[in-house]
Design a protein around this motif. Structure first.
Motif, mmCIF file in Angstrom:
data_model
loop_
_atom_site.group_PDB
_atom_site.id
_atom_site.type_symbol
_atom_site.label_atom_id
_atom_site.label_comp_id
_atom_site.label_asym_id
_atom_site.label_seq_id
_atom_site.Cartn_x
_atom_site.Cartn_y
_atom_site.Cartn_z
ATOM 1 N N ARG A 180 -0.018 3.856 -13.014
ATOM 2 C CA ARG A 180 -1.407 3.465 -12.811
ATOM 3 C C ARG A 180 -1.527 2.453 -11.679
ATOM 4 N NH1 ARG A 180 -5.040 6.310 -13.564
ATOM 5 N NH2 ARG A 180 -6.456 4.591 -13.711
ATOM 6 N N LEU A 181 -0.472 2.263 -10.916
ATOM 7 C CA LEU A 181 -0.506 1.327 -9.806
ATOM 8 C C LEU A 181 -1.338 1.895 -8.665
ATOM 9 C CD1 LEU A 181 3.247 0.278 -9.585
ATOM 10 C CD2 LEU A 181 1.366 -1.066 -10.503
ATOM 11 N N MET A 182 -1.964 1.003 -7.913
ATOM 12 C CA MET A 182 -2.650 1.419 -6.694
ATOM 13 C C MET A 182 -1.642 2.120 -5.793
ATOM 14 S SD MET A 182 -5.895 0.427 -6.391
ATOM 15 C CE MET A 182 -6.175 0.246 -4.635
ATOM 16 N N LYS A 183 -2.159 2.940 -4.907
ATOM 17 C CA LYS A 183 -1.316 3.611 -3.931
ATOM 18 C C LYS A 183 -1.790 3.176 -2.554
ATOM 19 C CE LYS A 183 -0.363 7.457 -6.964
ATOM 20 N NZ LYS A 183 0.916 6.988 -7.412
ATOM 21 N N TYR A 184 -0.844 3.011 -1.623
ATOM 22 C CA TYR A 184 -1.176 2.484 -0.313
ATOM 23 C C TYR A 184 -0.661 3.366 0.807
ATOM 24 C CZ TYR A 184 -2.583 -1.765 -2.627
ATOM 25 O OH TYR A 184 -3.227 -2.672 -3.420
ATOM 26 N N ALA A 236 -7.581 8.810 -7.435
ATOM 27 C CA ALA A 236 -8.426 9.274 -6.330
ATOM 28 C C ALA A 236 -8.029 10.691 -5.935
ATOM 29 C CB ALA A 236 -8.305 8.334 -5.133
ATOM 30 N N LYS A 237 -9.008 11.459 -5.493
ATOM 31 C CA LYS A 237 -8.771 12.862 -5.131
ATOM 32 C C LYS A 237 -8.308 13.028 -3.684
ATOM 33 C CE LYS A 237 -10.576 14.407 -9.049
ATOM 34 N NZ LYS A 237 -9.834 13.790 -10.108
ATOM 35 N N ASP A 238 -8.559 12.054 -2.829
ATOM 36 C CA ASP A 238 -8.295 12.193 -1.396
ATOM 37 C C ASP A 238 -7.058 11.436 -0.919
ATOM 38 O OD1 ASP A 238 -9.374 9.686 -1.854
ATOM 39 O OD2 ASP A 238 -10.560 9.666 -0.026
ATOM 40 N N ILE A 239 -6.043 11.320 -1.757
ATOM 41 C CA ILE A 239 -4.838 10.575 -1.390
ATOM 42 C C ILE A 239 -3.988 11.425 -0.448
ATOM 43 C CG2 ILE A 239 -2.720 9.497 -2.221
ATOM 44 C CD1 ILE A 239 -4.167 8.878 -4.827
ATOM 45 N N PRO A 240 -3.713 10.939 0.764
ATOM 46 C CA PRO A 240 -2.891 11.719 1.701
ATOM 47 C C PRO A 240 -1.408 11.662 1.319
ATOM 48 C CG PRO A 240 -3.475 9.621 2.676
ATOM 49 C CD PRO A 240 -4.186 9.692 1.346
ATOM 50 N N ASP A 241 -0.638 12.555 1.911
ATOM 51 C CA ASP A 241 0.811 12.541 1.712
ATOM 52 C C ASP A 241 1.389 11.269 2.329
ATOM 53 O OD1 ASP A 241 0.768 15.027 0.490
ATOM 54 O OD2 ASP A 241 1.153 16.116 2.359
ATOM 55 N N GLY A 242 2.494 10.809 1.781
ATOM 56 C CA GLY A 242 3.192 9.674 2.359
ATOM 57 C C GLY A 242 2.751 8.310 1.864
ATOM 58 N N VAL A 243 1.820 8.251 0.899
ATOM 59 C CA VAL A 243 1.424 6.948 0.373
ATOM 60 C C VAL A 243 2.515 6.431 -0.552
ATOM 61 C CG1 VAL A 243 -1.044 7.430 0.549
ATOM 62 C CG2 VAL A 243 0.141 7.896 -1.577
ATOM 63 N N VAL A 244 2.524 5.127 -0.769
ATOM 64 C CA VAL A 244 3.519 4.518 -1.653
ATOM 65 C C VAL A 244 2.802 3.760 -2.764
ATOM 66 C CG1 VAL A 244 5.323 4.357 0.098
ATOM 67 C CG2 VAL A 244 3.721 2.483 -0.172
ATOM 68 N N ASP A 245 3.470 3.647 -3.899
ATOM 69 C CA ASP A 245 2.907 2.891 -5.017
ATOM 70 C C ASP A 245 2.886 1.411 -4.696
ATOM 71 O OD1 ASP A 245 2.509 5.109 -6.646
ATOM 72 O OD2 ASP A 245 4.448 4.924 -7.633
ATOM 73 N N ALA A 246 1.967 0.708 -5.330
ATOM 74 C CA ALA A 246 1.894 -0.743 -5.174
ATOM 75 C C ALA A 246 3.160 -1.385 -5.731
ATOM 76 C CB ALA A 246 0.665 -1.291 -5.889
ATOM 77 N N TRP A 247 3.377 -2.618 -5.342
ATOM 78 C CA TRP A 247 4.538 -3.366 -5.800
ATOM 79 C C TRP A 247 4.327 -3.795 -7.244
ATOM 80 C CZ3 TRP A 247 1.049 -4.429 -2.128
ATOM 81 C CH2 TRP A 247 0.128 -5.437 -2.389
ATOM 82 N N GLU A 248 5.413 -3.960 -7.948
ATOM 83 C CA GLU A 248 5.360 -4.488 -9.305
ATOM 84 C C GLU A 248 5.942 -5.884 -9.269
ATOM 85 O OE1 GLU A 248 6.431 -1.931 -12.585
ATOM 86 O OE2 GLU A 248 6.601 -0.259 -11.195
ATOM 87 N N GLY A 249 5.536 -6.714 -10.183
ATOM 88 C CA GLY A 249 6.061 -8.070 -10.241
ATOM 89 C C GLY A 249 5.168 -9.045 -9.505
ATOM 90 N N SER A 250 5.783 -10.069 -8.941
ATOM 91 C CA SER A 250 5.003 -11.130 -8.321
ATOM 92 C C SER A 250 4.369 -10.671 -7.016
ATOM 93 C CB SER A 250 5.882 -12.352 -8.074
ATOM 94 O OG SER A 250 6.898 -12.024 -7.168
ATOM 95 N N ASN A 261 -3.641 -9.660 -4.365
ATOM 96 C CA ASN A 261 -2.260 -9.158 -4.354
ATOM 97 C C ASN A 261 -1.615 -9.327 -5.721
ATOM 98 O OD1 ASN A 261 -2.493 -8.532 -1.651
ATOM 99 N ND2 ASN A 261 -1.386 -10.331 -0.945
ATOM 100 N N VAL A 262 -1.793 -10.485 -6.322
ATOM 101 C CA VAL A 262 -1.210 -10.748 -7.633
ATOM 102 C C VAL A 262 -1.847 -9.847 -8.687
ATOM 103 C CG1 VAL A 262 -0.972 -12.468 -9.464
ATOM 104 C CG2 VAL A 262 -0.523 -13.106 -7.097
ATOM 105 N N LEU A 263 -3.177 -9.726 -8.660
ATOM 106 C CA LEU A 263 -3.856 -8.881 -9.646
ATOM 107 C C LEU A 263 -3.468 -7.431 -9.508
ATOM 108 C CD1 LEU A 263 -7.434 -10.453 -9.567
ATOM 109 C CD2 LEU A 263 -5.774 -10.578 -11.434
ATOM 110 N N MET A 264 -3.380 -6.925 -8.285
ATOM 111 C CA MET A 264 -2.992 -5.529 -8.088
ATOM 112 C C MET A 264 -1.571 -5.286 -8.546
ATOM 113 S SD MET A 264 -4.851 -4.258 -4.593
ATOM 114 C CE MET A 264 -4.284 -5.601 -3.557
ATOM 115 N N ALA A 265 -0.712 -6.247 -8.343
ATOM 116 C CA ALA A 265 0.687 -6.092 -8.744
ATOM 117 C C ALA A 265 0.838 -6.093 -10.259
ATOM 118 C CB ALA A 265 1.526 -7.212 -8.144
#
Length: 101
Positions: free
Chosen positions: A5-9, A25-39, A94-98
């Motif tokens: 359920r992490l944001m994708k960037y 989201a329906k329009d996520i392009p190829d090559g995106v990465v998941d958000a960071w976990e932790g701090s 950044n902290v909230l998204m992580a």
């Protein structure tokens, strides 16, 4: 297996965020990465070689953010106050998204 359920960037060639996407989201392009976990990071950067998020800010940049660059007795302009507020909001985001479930 439960989907992340992490944001994708979408990131640029240096690993810095260009655009964020909600995980469903329906329009996520190829090559995106998941958000960071932790701090959180001050300036998140995705290191493709390591396959993980790293701190993109230099220690000098971090020190300047943490201590502020304004001498105590010098008045702060409204623009500088807004810049500081934006940086603080960015760090909090950044902290909230992580820490999203």
């Amino acid at each position: 297996m439960e989907e992340s359920r992490l944001m994708k960037y979408e990131i640029d060639e240096n690993g810095y965020i260009i655009k964020g996407y909600e995980p469903d989201a329906k329009d996520i392009p190829d090559g995106v990465v998941d958000a960071w976990e932790g701090s959180g990071f001050f300036k998140p950067r995705y290191d493709r070689e390591q396959g993980q998020w790293v701190e993109g800010a230099t220690q000098e940049e971090i020190d300047e953010i943490l201590k502020g660059t304004n001498p105590i007795n010098e008045p702060v302009s409204e623009v500088e106050q807004m810049k500081e507020q934006i940086l603080n909001l960015q760090r909090m985001c950044n902290v909230l998204m992580a820490n999203q479930p």
